[in-house]
Design an enzyme around this catalytic site. Structure first.
Site, short mmCIF file in Angstrom:
data_model
loop_
_atom_site.label_atom_id
_atom_site.label_comp_id
_atom_site.label_asym_id
_atom_site.label_seq_id
_atom_site.Cartn_x
_atom_site.Cartn_y
_atom_site.Cartn_z
N THR A 98 -14.51 41.32 68.39
CA THR A 98 -15.39 40.45 67.91
C THR A 98 -14.79 39.28 66.99
OG1 THR A 98 -15.49 41.60 65.66
CG2 THR A 98 -16.90 42.48 67.70
N LYS A 127 -7.70 39.75 63.61
CA LYS A 127 -6.45 39.81 62.77
C LYS A 127 -7.16 40.25 61.39
CE LYS A 127 -6.50 34.73 62.85
NZ LYS A 127 -7.00 34.78 64.17
N GLU A 151 -1.56 44.44 68.81
CA GLU A 151 -0.51 43.42 68.93
C GLU A 151 -0.97 42.26 69.12
OE1 GLU A 151 3.00 44.13 69.32
OE2 GLU A 151 2.66 42.12 68.92
N GLY A 208 -9.40 24.09 73.73
CA GLY A 208 -9.94 25.29 73.29
C GLY A 208 -9.29 26.26 72.39
N GLU A 211 -10.32 27.02 65.94
CA GLU A 211 -11.18 27.92 65.20
C GLU A 211 -12.58 27.15 65.21
OE1 GLU A 211 -10.99 31.06 63.55
OE2 GLU A 211 -9.02 31.38 64.60
N ASP A 222 -6.10 30.37 58.67
CA ASP A 222 -5.84 31.21 60.11
C ASP A 222 -4.10 31.60 59.75
OD1 ASP A 222 -6.05 31.94 62.93
OD2 ASP A 222 -4.28 30.92 62.88
N LYS A 226 -3.04 35.57 59.36
CA LYS A 226 -2.20 36.25 60.20
C LYS A 226 -0.81 36.68 59.25
CE LYS A 226 -3.11 33.60 64.37
NZ LYS A 226 -2.88 32.37 65.01
N GLY A 323 -1.48 31.57 75.48
CA GLY A 323 -2.92 31.06 76.00
C GLY A 323 -3.70 32.71 76.07
#
Ligand SMILES: NC(=O)c1ccc[n+]([C@@H]2O[C@H](COP(=O)([O-])OP(=O)(O)OC[C@H]3O[C@@H](n4cnc5c(N)ncnc54)[C@H](OP(=O)(O)O)[C@@H]3O)[C@@H](O)[C@H]2O)c1
Length: 348
Positions: A98, A127, A151, A208, A211, A222, A226, A323
């Site tokens: 999600t 994350k 992972e 793409g 966020e 972000d 992470k 990607g």
């Protein structure tokens, strides 16, 4: 062994993984002894369905891509929401993909806890739960004798968590530094090449990779989340890691780039983690680093993580042009690890 698989979220990552699973069906059976059946799929707006006999995964993918609901899948029984799907899917592994909630990692943490409590192992590419819920989720998984793996949460399928777990037995990671956010790295390297921040952001949006709210990238959120996820797992501290400082790239000007370049340097958005007074502490900010250094040499959407260890000195991993295929691979690699553990525990 036949694995019963369930999915919460069937967006870009979930669908890429579904296609990979289908494409690798023969190799999984032949090389790993893995066959699989899908016992549940839950989404936000496209319905939720469970089945003991197995849902047609690619049919679900096609329906979602054409804007249809999955409640009426062959052999499927519609259920009211993702929580009911978790309760009734009877799966061995739940794949949680999600969207990130940058504030608190919810509702993913609730979904994952719910599955672990039911002795379902969980794989996530999200994350948020690793940044905001790792100590509890790890304890919950251990207490129920199942696995929680992630992972794909940082650097897609590039082995960072698996590297630490499987390739550094006996060694400790003391600190790390990384360029972890593809959007800001693409913007910074675009600005080095003379493009404006706005044009480079538009390039990233066309790829793409930005966020839903670009502020999460530009202001360093972000990268910070992470780094929190990495620190919680890699630095072996029981307390959750904390964010001490976060500055994004919005204040940087073209002149900052040119003056750095003139002296053989570049500017990168660097996330650092170290242990201070028994707590893992994160800083995220633009740093001037030598162009030829490990942090300086990654360009475009590429990422790098450099880890300082007690027994192996400094080691690093670079991911070139990641990607969605790499994220799908992360889920596959976690699935194989869980399968192998289940097979050992069943003595097969
Ligand atoms: N995209 C990437 O390259 C990438 C790389 C690494 C990690 N990730 C992480 O992977 C996760 C998924 O990314 P994505 O790009 O696949 O996202 P996405 O395309 O937006 O798909 C999200 C999926 O989750 C479902 N969903 C949304 N809210 C939900 C809720 N409250 N309960 C249950 N299901 C819900 C959506 O349902 P509907 O389809 O009905 O809306 C959709 O199927 C994110 O956490 C992301 O940060 C993504």
């Amino acid at each position: 062994m036949e694995l019963k698989l369930a999915f919460i979220g069937m967006g870009n990552v979930g669908r890429a993984f579904a296609r990979l699973l289908d494409a690798r069906r023969c190799e999984l059976a032949g090389q790993h002894g893995i066959t699989w059946v899908v016992t549940g799929i839950a989404t936000a707006r496209h319905g939720c369905s469970i089945s003991e006999e197995g849902l047609d995964l690619l049919d679900a993918v096609h329906r979602i891509e054409s804007g249809q609901n999955i409640n009426a899948l062959d052999r499927g029984e519609p259920v009211s929401d993702p929580a009911e799907a978790i309760d009734r899917c009877n799966a061995d592994i739940l794949f949680e993909t999600t969207p990130l909630s940058a504030a608190d990692g919810q509702p993913a943490i609730s979904y994952i806890s719910r599955a672990l409590l039911r002795r379902i192992s969980v794989v996530t590419a999200n994350k948020g739960p690793v940044a905001y819920g790792y100590p509890e989720l790890r304890r919950l998984a251990a207490g129920r004798g199942v696995m929680f793996r992630f992972e794909g949460a940082v650097m897609d399928g590039c082995p960072v968590f698996n590297l630490a777990q499987f390739c550094l037995p006996g060694a400790r990671i003391l600190s790390f530094a990384g360029v972890l956010n593809s959007t800001t790295n693409l913007i910074l390297t675009g600005m080095e090449d003379g493009r404006s921040m706005e044009d480079s952001l538009a390039d990233a949006q066309r790829l793409g990779i930005v966020e839903a709210d670009p502020v999460n990238d530009l202001d360093g959120w972000d990268a910070a989340i992470k780094a929190l996820a990495l620190a919680n797992v890699l630095l072996s501290i029981d307390e959750p890691a904390s964010l001490a400082h976060r500055t994004g790239i919005r204040e940087l000007k073209a002149e900052d780039m040119t003056s750095a370049l003139a002296e053989g340097d570049v500017i990168r958005l660097v996330a650092r983690a170290q242990v201070l007074s028994g707590r893992a502490t994160i800083t995220v900010k633009p740093e001037r680093v030598p162009r030829s250094s490990a942090l300086g040499c990654v360009r475009g959407t590429s990422n790098v993580l450099i880890m300082k260890t007690d027994l192996m000195g400094e080691i690093g991993v670079i991911e070139n042009d990641p990607g969605i295929a790499q994220t799908a691979y992360a889920l596959l690699s976690d699935m194989i690890v869980i399968h192998d553990a289940l097979t050992r525990s069943h003595g097969r």
